[in-house]
Motif scaffolding. Structure first.
Motif, PDB file in Angstrom:
ATOM      1  N   LEU A  97      45.719 -72.540 -26.217  1.00 24.44           N
ATOM      2  CA  LEU A  97      46.062 -73.128 -27.510  1.00 24.44           C
ATOM      3  C   LEU A  97      44.926 -73.035 -28.517  1.00 24.44           C
ATOM      4  O   LEU A  97      45.157 -72.816 -29.714  1.00 24.44           O
ATOM      5  CB  LEU A  97      46.457 -74.597 -27.319  1.00 24.44           C
ATOM      6  CG  LEU A  97      47.667 -74.865 -26.413  1.00 24.44           C
ATOM      7  CD1 LEU A  97      47.919 -76.367 -26.307  1.00 24.44           C
ATOM      8  CD2 LEU A  97      48.905 -74.147 -26.931  1.00 24.44           C
ATOM      9  N   SER A  98      43.699 -73.184 -28.056  1.00 28.60           N
ATOM     10  CA  SER A  98      42.573 -73.201 -28.995  1.00 28.60           C
ATOM     11  C   SER A  98      42.235 -71.806 -29.524  1.00 28.60           C
ATOM     12  O   SER A  98      41.465 -71.683 -30.488  1.00 28.60           O
ATOM     13  CB  SER A  98      41.344 -73.809 -28.320  1.00 28.60           C
ATOM     14  OG  SER A  98      40.977 -73.069 -27.172  1.00 28.60           O
ATOM     15  N   GLY A 160      51.456 -68.225 -34.400  1.00 29.20           N
ATOM     16  CA  GLY A 160      51.073 -68.572 -35.766  1.00 29.20           C
ATOM     17  C   GLY A 160      51.224 -70.060 -36.022  1.00 29.20           C
ATOM     18  O   GLY A 160      50.351 -70.684 -36.646  1.00 29.20           O
ATOM     19  N   LEU A 161      52.317 -70.640 -35.540  1.00 30.00           N
ATOM     20  CA  LEU A 161      52.527 -72.077 -35.714  1.00 30.00           C
ATOM     21  C   LEU A 161      51.469 -72.878 -34.956  1.00 30.00           C
ATOM     22  O   LEU A 161      50.937 -73.870 -35.468  1.00 30.00           O
ATOM     23  CB  LEU A 161      53.927 -72.455 -35.231  1.00 30.00           C
ATOM     24  CG  LEU A 161      55.080 -71.982 -36.119  1.00 30.00           C
ATOM     25  CD1 LEU A 161      56.417 -72.191 -35.413  1.00 30.00           C
ATOM     26  CD2 LEU A 161      55.065 -72.737 -37.450  1.00 30.00           C
ATOM     27  N   ILE A 162      51.155 -72.437 -33.734  1.00 32.26           N
ATOM     28  CA  ILE A 162      50.111 -73.133 -32.967  1.00 32.26           C
ATOM     29  C   ILE A 162      48.768 -72.997 -33.673  1.00 32.26           C
ATOM     30  O   ILE A 162      47.989 -73.948 -33.764  1.00 32.26           O
ATOM     31  CB  ILE A 162      50.040 -72.570 -31.531  1.00 32.26           C
ATOM     32  CG1 ILE A 162      51.339 -72.865 -30.781  1.00 32.26           C
ATOM     33  CG2 ILE A 162      48.843 -73.153 -30.782  1.00 32.26           C
ATOM     34  CD1 ILE A 162      51.451 -72.179 -29.434  1.00 32.26           C
ATOM     35  N   GLY A 163      48.503 -71.801 -34.212  1.00 35.05           N
ATOM     36  CA  GLY A 163      47.225 -71.538 -34.865  1.00 35.05           C
ATOM     37  C   GLY A 163      46.984 -72.368 -36.111  1.00 35.05           C
ATOM     38  O   GLY A 163      45.835 -72.665 -36.448  1.00 35.05           O
ATOM     39  N   GLU A 199      41.199 -80.023 -37.031  1.00 30.48           N
ATOM     40  CA  GLU A 199      40.426 -80.794 -36.053  1.00 30.48           C
ATOM     41  C   GLU A 199      40.917 -80.488 -34.642  1.00 30.48           C
ATOM     42  O   GLU A 199      42.076 -80.124 -34.424  1.00 30.48           O
ATOM     43  CB  GLU A 199      40.554 -82.288 -36.353  1.00 30.48           C
ATOM     44  CG  GLU A 199      41.848 -82.956 -35.915  1.00 30.48           C
ATOM     45  CD  GLU A 199      43.050 -82.688 -36.816  1.00 30.48           C
ATOM     46  OE1 GLU A 199      44.064 -83.379 -36.638  1.00 30.48           O
ATOM     47  OE2 GLU A 199      42.980 -81.786 -37.692  1.00 30.48           O
ATOM     48  N   LEU A 200      40.025 -80.618 -33.670  1.00 33.10           N
ATOM     49  CA  LEU A 200      40.423 -80.446 -32.278  1.00 33.10           C
ATOM     50  C   LEU A 200      41.180 -81.682 -31.809  1.00 33.10           C
ATOM     51  O   LEU A 200      40.761 -82.812 -32.066  1.00 33.10           O
ATOM     52  CB  LEU A 200      39.198 -80.215 -31.389  1.00 33.10           C
ATOM     53  CG  LEU A 200      38.576 -78.816 -31.446  1.00 33.10           C
ATOM     54  CD1 LEU A 200      37.285 -78.779 -30.650  1.00 33.10           C
ATOM     55  CD2 LEU A 200      39.554 -77.761 -30.925  1.00 33.10           C
ATOM     56  N   ILE A 201      42.303 -81.452 -31.149  1.00 30.83           N
ATOM     57  CA  ILE A 201      43.097 -82.552 -30.617  1.00 30.83           C
ATOM     58  C   ILE A 201      43.355 -82.313 -29.128  1.00 30.83           C
ATOM     59  O   ILE A 201      43.196 -81.195 -28.630  1.00 30.83           O
ATOM     60  CB  ILE A 201      44.444 -82.698 -31.362  1.00 30.83           C
ATOM     61  CG1 ILE A 201      45.297 -81.434 -31.164  1.00 30.83           C
ATOM     62  CG2 ILE A 201      44.218 -82.989 -32.840  1.00 30.83           C
ATOM     63  CD1 ILE A 201      46.716 -81.581 -31.688  1.00 30.83           C
ATOM     64  N   ARG A 206      50.605 -75.688 -22.760  1.00 33.03           N
ATOM     65  CA  ARG A 206      51.878 -75.022 -23.046  1.00 33.03           C
ATOM     66  C   ARG A 206      51.912 -73.650 -22.396  1.00 33.03           C
ATOM     67  O   ARG A 206      50.883 -73.056 -22.080  1.00 33.03           O
ATOM     68  CB  ARG A 206      52.057 -74.826 -24.547  1.00 33.03           C
ATOM     69  CG  ARG A 206      52.574 -75.891 -25.484  1.00 33.03           C
ATOM     70  CD  ARG A 206      52.725 -77.266 -25.055  1.00 33.03           C
ATOM     71  NE  ARG A 206      53.321 -78.081 -26.110  1.00 33.03           N
ATOM     72  CZ  ARG A 206      52.745 -79.155 -26.620  1.00 33.03           C
ATOM     73  NH1 ARG A 206      51.556 -79.549 -26.204  1.00 33.03           N
ATOM     74  NH2 ARG A 206      53.362 -79.867 -27.533  1.00 33.03           N
ATOM     75  N   GLY A 207      53.136 -73.148 -22.223  1.00 27.28           N
ATOM     76  CA  GLY A 207      53.317 -71.809 -21.691  1.00 27.28           C
ATOM     77  C   GLY A 207      54.447 -71.103 -22.404  1.00 27.28           C
ATOM     78  O   GLY A 207      55.287 -71.733 -23.059  1.00 27.28           O
TER      79      GLY A 207
END
Length: 227
Positions: A97-98, A160-163, A199-201, A206-207
């Protein structure tokens, strides 16, 4: 316990091994390999996959490479009903995710896992014990160019949405064939992701998963382009 089989020398040998398993029950396979017979419970699916991996000589285990690294072929066991319809989404790979804002389809784990897949259906008859599930006819599949275009578009849209920090708003409804779902041993598992303000959360891992509508279609027609 029966020693591990040597990996298949080539694709033709893998085809022969997979075809020889068709019609066997999970109990048949377990006994032939000297393993415990899988009986009910949530772990049956995982045990079934392990039995098939062992019977075919897969070597990758939980590594990020395809299950048959020297052939570039991934193995996917897929539960289906007696009519051949998949009963659930199929896991493809975990998502970092990061790193989502830097991910590219060409170098992604998702593309590597889907480049060449050996599908082994596991047929479940209603009301029958899990150990009586039978292995169906295997199918080797490579994405066609039109299929890869859709998979790539899904990957780019979802990543893109995750990013941009929308991971917590992302649901399994997004994506035509690929979808993003939680992938964790428990609800307490956490990984790092970016929030809306950069910010980092802390987020559930996820997969990527393939929708049953897609896997069911390509089991019938490898070149299918379902909605």
């Amino acid at each position: 316990m029966t020693p591990l089989l040597e990996p298949p020398r080539d694709e033709a040998e893998l085809r022969r091994r997979a075809a020889a398993l068709a019609g066997q029950t999970l109990a048949d396979l377990a006994r032939a390999l000297g393993c415990a017979v899988p009986r009910g419970g949530a772990r049956t699916k995982g045990l079934a996959g392990t039995l098939v991996e062992r019977a075919l000589g897969a070597t990758a285990g939980s590594a990020s490479t395809p299950d048959f690294p020297h052939l570039g072929i991934e193995l996917k066991t897929i539960p289906v009903d007696p009519a051949g319809a998949p009963q659930e989404s199929t896991f493809v790979c975990s998502i970092s995710l990061s790193d989502a804002d830097r991910a590219e389809w060409e170098t992604s784990r998702a593309r590597a896992k889907l480049a060449h897949v050996l599908w082994v259906p596991i047929v479940a008859a209603p009301g029958r014990p899990s150990e009586e599930r039978r292995l169906g006819a295997p199918r080797l599949w490579r994405p066609t160019a039109p299929q890869e275009r859709v998979l790539r578009a899904d990957f780019e849209d979802l990543m893109g949405l995750i990013g941009i920090g929308a991971v917590e708003a992302l649901t399994a409804h997004a994506g035509r064939w690929l979808q993003v779902r939680p992938k964790a041993a428990s609800g307490r598992s956490r990984t790092l992701a970016f929030g809306r303000d950069g910010e980092l959360i802390s987020a559930l891992p996820r997969g990527f998963y393939l929708r049953p509508s897609f896997t069911g279609a390509i089991l019938n027609d490898p070149a299918a382009l379902p909605p």
